[in-house]
Motif scaffolding. Structure first.
Motif, PDB file in Angstrom:
ATOM      1  N   LYS A   1      18.502   4.124   4.029  1.00  0.00           N
ATOM      2  CA  LYS A   1      17.627   3.678   5.090  1.00  0.00           C
ATOM      3  C   LYS A   1      15.914   4.454   4.529  1.00  0.00           C
ATOM      4  O   LYS A   1      15.081   4.059   4.758  1.00  0.00           O
ATOM      5  CB  LYS A   1      17.227   4.734   6.244  1.00  0.00           C
ATOM      6  CG  LYS A   1      18.928   4.344   6.861  1.00  0.00           C
ATOM      7  CD  LYS A   1      18.584   3.103   7.310  1.00  0.00           C
ATOM      8  CE  LYS A   1      20.191   1.998   8.295  1.00  0.00           C
ATOM      9  NZ  LYS A   1      19.566   0.986   8.551  1.00  0.00           N
ATOM     10  N   LEU A   2      15.787   6.106   4.006  1.00  0.00           N
ATOM     11  CA  LEU A   2      14.542   6.134   3.008  1.00  0.00           C
ATOM     12  C   LEU A   2      13.995   4.788   3.173  1.00  0.00           C
ATOM     13  O   LEU A   2      12.695   4.710   2.251  1.00  0.00           O
ATOM     14  CB  LEU A   2      14.739   7.205   2.862  1.00  0.00           C
ATOM     15  CG  LEU A   2      13.479   8.090   2.305  1.00  0.00           C
ATOM     16  CD1 LEU A   2      12.157   7.899   3.084  1.00  0.00           C
ATOM     17  CD2 LEU A   2      13.879   9.390   0.464  1.00  0.00           C
ATOM     18  N   LEU A   3      14.507   4.265   1.861  1.00  0.00           N
ATOM     19  CA  LEU A   3      14.158   3.743   0.642  1.00  0.00           C
ATOM     20  C   LEU A   3      13.477   2.335   1.570  1.00  0.00           C
ATOM     21  O   LEU A   3      12.276   1.312   1.226  1.00  0.00           O
ATOM     22  CB  LEU A   3      15.128   2.558  -0.018  1.00  0.00           C
ATOM     23  CG  LEU A   3      15.100   3.966  -1.400  1.00  0.00           C
ATOM     24  CD1 LEU A   3      15.882   3.581  -2.707  1.00  0.00           C
ATOM     25  CD2 LEU A   3      13.499   3.775  -2.365  1.00  0.00           C
ATOM     26  N   GLU A   4      14.242   1.568   3.127  1.00  0.00           N
ATOM     27  CA  GLU A   4      13.632   0.296   3.674  1.00  0.00           C
ATOM     28  C   GLU A   4      12.383   0.582   3.894  1.00  0.00           C
ATOM     29  O   GLU A   4      11.394  -0.239   4.007  1.00  0.00           O
ATOM     30  CB  GLU A   4      14.873   0.572   4.667  1.00  0.00           C
ATOM     31  CG  GLU A   4      16.106  -0.339   3.792  1.00  0.00           C
ATOM     32  CD  GLU A   4      17.613  -0.383   5.330  1.00  0.00           C
ATOM     33  OE1 GLU A   4      17.386  -0.541   6.374  1.00  0.00           O
ATOM     34  OE2 GLU A   4      18.706  -0.829   4.697  1.00  0.00           O
ATOM     35  N   TYR A   5      12.516   2.457   4.962  1.00  0.00           N
ATOM     36  CA  TYR A   5      10.807   2.606   5.509  1.00  0.00           C
ATOM     37  C   TYR A   5      10.004   2.601   4.545  1.00  0.00           C
ATOM     38  O   TYR A   5       8.689   1.456   4.649  1.00  0.00           O
ATOM     39  CB  TYR A   5      11.140   3.698   5.971  1.00  0.00           C
ATOM     40  CG  TYR A   5      10.223   4.620   7.315  1.00  0.00           C
ATOM     41  CD1 TYR A   5      10.378   4.613   8.465  1.00  0.00           C
ATOM     42  CD2 TYR A   5       9.372   5.645   5.986  1.00  0.00           C
ATOM     43  CE1 TYR A   5       9.234   4.107   8.813  1.00  0.00           C
ATOM     44  CE2 TYR A   5       8.395   5.316   6.954  1.00  0.00           C
ATOM     45  CZ  TYR A   5       8.285   5.530   8.510  1.00  0.00           C
ATOM     46  OH  TYR A   5       7.749   6.177   9.601  1.00  0.00           O
ATOM     47  N   CYS A   6       9.733   3.218   3.447  1.00  0.00           N
ATOM     48  CA  CYS A   6       9.433   3.506   2.299  1.00  0.00           C
ATOM     49  C   CYS A   6       8.854   1.833   2.102  1.00  0.00           C
ATOM     50  O   CYS A   6       7.275   1.581   1.900  1.00  0.00           O
ATOM     51  CB  CYS A   6       9.344   3.863   0.979  1.00  0.00           C
ATOM     52  SG  CYS A   6       9.831   5.269   1.382  1.00  0.00           S
ATOM     53  N   ALA A   7      10.050   0.593   1.833  1.00  0.00           N
ATOM     54  CA  ALA A   7       8.991  -0.181   1.723  1.00  0.00           C
ATOM     55  C   ALA A   7       8.342  -1.576   2.422  1.00  0.00           C
ATOM     56  O   ALA A   7       7.363  -2.322   1.883  1.00  0.00           O
ATOM     57  CB  ALA A   7      10.458  -1.563   1.357  1.00  0.00           C
ATOM     58  N   ASP A   8       8.651  -0.630   3.409  1.00  0.00           N
ATOM     59  CA  ASP A   8       8.463  -2.377   4.871  1.00  0.00           C
ATOM     60  C   ASP A   8       6.766  -0.865   5.641  1.00  0.00           C
ATOM     61  O   ASP A   8       6.643  -1.052   6.493  1.00  0.00           O
ATOM     62  CB  ASP A   8       9.640  -1.559   6.190  1.00  0.00           C
ATOM     63  CG  ASP A   8       8.927  -2.318   7.366  1.00  0.00           C
ATOM     64  OD1 ASP A   8       8.765  -3.454   6.863  1.00  0.00           O
ATOM     65  OD2 ASP A   8       8.591  -2.261   8.054  1.00  0.00           O
ATOM     66  N   SER A   9       6.279  -0.037   4.067  1.00  0.00           N
ATOM     67  CA  SER A   9       5.209   0.479   4.839  1.00  0.00           C
ATOM     68  C   SER A   9       3.944   0.557   3.827  1.00  0.00           C
ATOM     69  O   SER A   9       4.339   1.030   2.262  1.00  0.00           O
ATOM     70  CB  SER A   9       5.443   2.282   5.666  1.00  0.00           C
ATOM     71  OG  SER A   9       3.996   2.798   5.768  1.00  0.00           O
ATOM     72  N   LEU A  10       2.787  -0.321   4.446  1.00  0.00           N
ATOM     73  CA  LEU A  10       2.151  -0.395   3.561  1.00  0.00           C
ATOM     74  C   LEU A  10       1.406   1.211   2.594  1.00  0.00           C
ATOM     75  O   LEU A  10       0.856   1.247   1.524  1.00  0.00           O
ATOM     76  CB  LEU A  10       1.136  -1.110   4.022  1.00  0.00           C
ATOM     77  CG  LEU A  10       0.877  -2.654   3.991  1.00  0.00           C
ATOM     78  CD1 LEU A  10      -0.089  -3.640   5.056  1.00  0.00           C
ATOM     79  CD2 LEU A  10       1.427  -3.604   3.518  1.00  0.00           C
ATOM     80  N   ALA A  11       1.417   2.368   3.631  1.00  0.00           N
ATOM     81  CA  ALA A  11       0.460   3.198   3.282  1.00  0.00           C
ATOM     82  C   ALA A  11       1.725   3.913   2.483  1.00  0.00           C
ATOM     83  O   ALA A  11       0.825   4.660   1.672  1.00  0.00           O
ATOM     84  CB  ALA A  11       0.223   4.323   5.078  1.00  0.00           C
TER      85      ALA A  11
END
Length: 537
Positions: free
Chosen positions: A91-101
């Protein structure tokens, strides 16, 4: 009229926007331009530089093989996970990949793929606990330099952290019947002697198991028996004495009032009382008492603060941290403890006076019996106690014997802990400074308990997603340093707002002062413009 209405309606429809999305094959865009300048992760990147981690982690890498994950990127991902209360690496990697910031914070462009979740797990296991502790101390140093830590007074408390193991993974411990003989054999051929009480411990262990499985409710004759839903039925009463987890052998069975038993770790925290900054954090076995962990958590906080020339003077804790070992450590470290004594402590014995010179208790009623010192003995729980006992001839004829000694006992016995002097000094400190002690109790609960609640509910400390005591310690350290870092960022924001407000007030004061000075100048020269005179009149 209809013609005019239709014409205006058509014009209105032309004014209404209709967005049609057509994905492009190629884009010309800058990731830096898409992220606002005041974004949280931009401020986080400016607040702390993690380049020192390259030197801290260099010993864990060789000179051959494929290039590893950047240590700075790994810890930045960890910070993102704990800031957003994400417990799963996937879930962490999905969250990171989905955020430009977050991509900008990690240094990954829009078209770059992030690492696999297994890489995150392996890297976490690769680094030692000292790397996480060094990062924790680096963040703590930032808080100290901003004046957020006083260091004089520390509040200590603990909370259970759910282990990554189920109660269904419990398995009964196997104890050899000839363990005592094996222990004596080891003593003959080894310089490390096994305790002579090994046989008694083995016998007690077997007696406890027999009582649990044959005398207690919830006993299951067939350990493989399942219920109507197919779930494994296990004994109602399980203990760390008889069972261990095959999934995580370091996890311990523990329970809080009103909650079910589960496998946990114990998170120990030390929190400064000025701005509630965490100065010490570690994970310990949930089967240990808080008093056994006090030395470890205070020592870690003491060493972290000593690197910044700050000394701890007072420690606040609840009665769970009261023990002779803990109080002795605080006295040797020249730290004043404010810890209520546990419920078994008795400051005085009713009807008896202790004679320190003679090392004996003296009865003040009846036949005035003398309770002489008989030596140090261990009770059923292994605690060493001093025993004082009277003679049967003196107490046997006393009229108060039955009320004082019991219906059939003909002598009086008093047991005191060998650490009673430490308890007495703590009792005197609390009773001689009652108002200050009450304030310390309120201060402790308002300092460390809200921090624990924030860590558990918002900083991902509720559950460990790894296994083993070392990995649990890393988990607690990461949650604690993320809490401190977020508090540091908020403090910087508040500091800038305060400075801007002060500058605004200064500008107003300067303008008002100039007006007053100009008016005085006009009065002294005798030339006051009509507008100013009319306004002041």
């Amino acid at each position: 009229v209809n013609i005019l209405f239709n014409s205006f309606y058509l014009v209105y429809l032309r004014m209404q926007g209709r967005k049609i999305f057509q994905p492009k094959t190629f884009y010309v865009a800058s990731l830096d331009a898409l992220v606002p300048q005041d974004n949280l992760y931009r401020r986080l990147n400016r607040a702390i530089h993690l380049h020192f981690l390259y030197a801290s982690t260099s010993k864990y890498y060789g000179t051959e093989g494929q290039e590893s994950l950047d240590p700075v990127v790994f810890f930045k991902m960890m910070l993102v996970g704990y800031l957003n209360n994400i417990n799963s690496d996937r879930k962490l990697l999905e969250y990171c990949a989905d955020s430009l910031a977050i991509r900008l914070y990690l240094g990954y462009d829009i078209d770059e793929s992030l690492p696999w979740h297994s890489t995150i797990s392996r890297t976490r296991q690769l680094y030692g606990e000292e790397v996480f502790l060094s990062l924790f101390r680096e963040v703590l140093q930032l808080c100290i330099h901003k004046g957020m830590v006083r260091g004089k007074r520390q509040s200590v408390d603990s909370a259970y952290v759910k282990a990554n193991a189920s109660m269904d993974s419990l398995q009964e411990k196997a104890v050899l019947e000839d363990a005592a003989d094996y222990a004596s054999e080891l003593n003959e051929h080894s310089e490390f002697k096994v305790k002579a009480s090994m046989k008694k411990a083995v016998e007690k262990h077997h007696a406890w198991k027999a009582k649990e499985y044959k005398g207690m409710p919830g006993h299951v004759d067939n350990p493989k028996q399942v219920d109507e839903h197919g779930h494994l039925i296990r004994p109602k009463y399980t203990s760390n004495h008889t069972h261990y987890s095959t999934t995580d052998s370091d996890a311990r069975i523990s329970v809080k009032p009103g909650k079910a038993r589960q496998l946990n770790y114990s998170a120990q925290l030390s929190v400064d009382d000025k701005h509630h900054v965490i100065t010490g954090a570690l994970a310990d076995y949930a089967s240990k008492k808080d008093s056994d962990s006090l030395e470890s958590i205070v020592l870690q906080a003491k060493e972290s603060l000593a690197q910044n020339d700050i000394a701890i003077e007072e420690v606040l804790a609840d009665a769970g941290y009261s023990s002779g070992k803990a109080l002795k450590y605080l006295e040797q470290a020249n730290i004043a403890g404010w810890i209520p004594n546990h419920g078994q402590y008795k400051s005085e014995r009713e009807g008896f006076v202790y004679n320190e010179e003679q090392n004996q208790y003296e009865c003040q009623r009846g036949n005035k019996a003398i309770l002489s010192y008989k030596g140090i003995r261990a009770d059923s729980k292994g605690y060493e106690k001093k025993t004082y006992r009277s003679s049967e001839t003196t107490c046997g004829k006393c009229a108060l014997r039955e009320a004082c000694c019991g219906k059939s006992t003909r002598f009086k016995k008093i047991d005191d802990s060998v650490d009673k002097p430490y308890y007495d000094r703590m009792h005197d400190r609390l009773t001689n400074n009652k108002s200050y002690a009450r304030r310390m109790v309120r201060l402790r609960s308002s300092t460390v308990e809200p921090v624990l609640g924030t860590l558990i509910n918002f900083r991902n400390m509720k559950r460990v997603n790894t296994r083993g005591i070392q990995q649990a310690n890393k988990h607690v350290l990461m949650a604690a340093l993320t809490y401190n870092l977020h508090k540091y960022l908020r403090f910087l924001t508040q500091e800038r707002k305060t400075a801007a407000h002060a500058m605004k007030i200064s500008a107003k004061s300067l303008k008002k002062g100039l007006k007053t000075l100009l008016l005085l100048l006009f009065i002294l020269t005798g030339t006051i413009p009509p507008e100013i005179a009319r306004v002041n009149r």
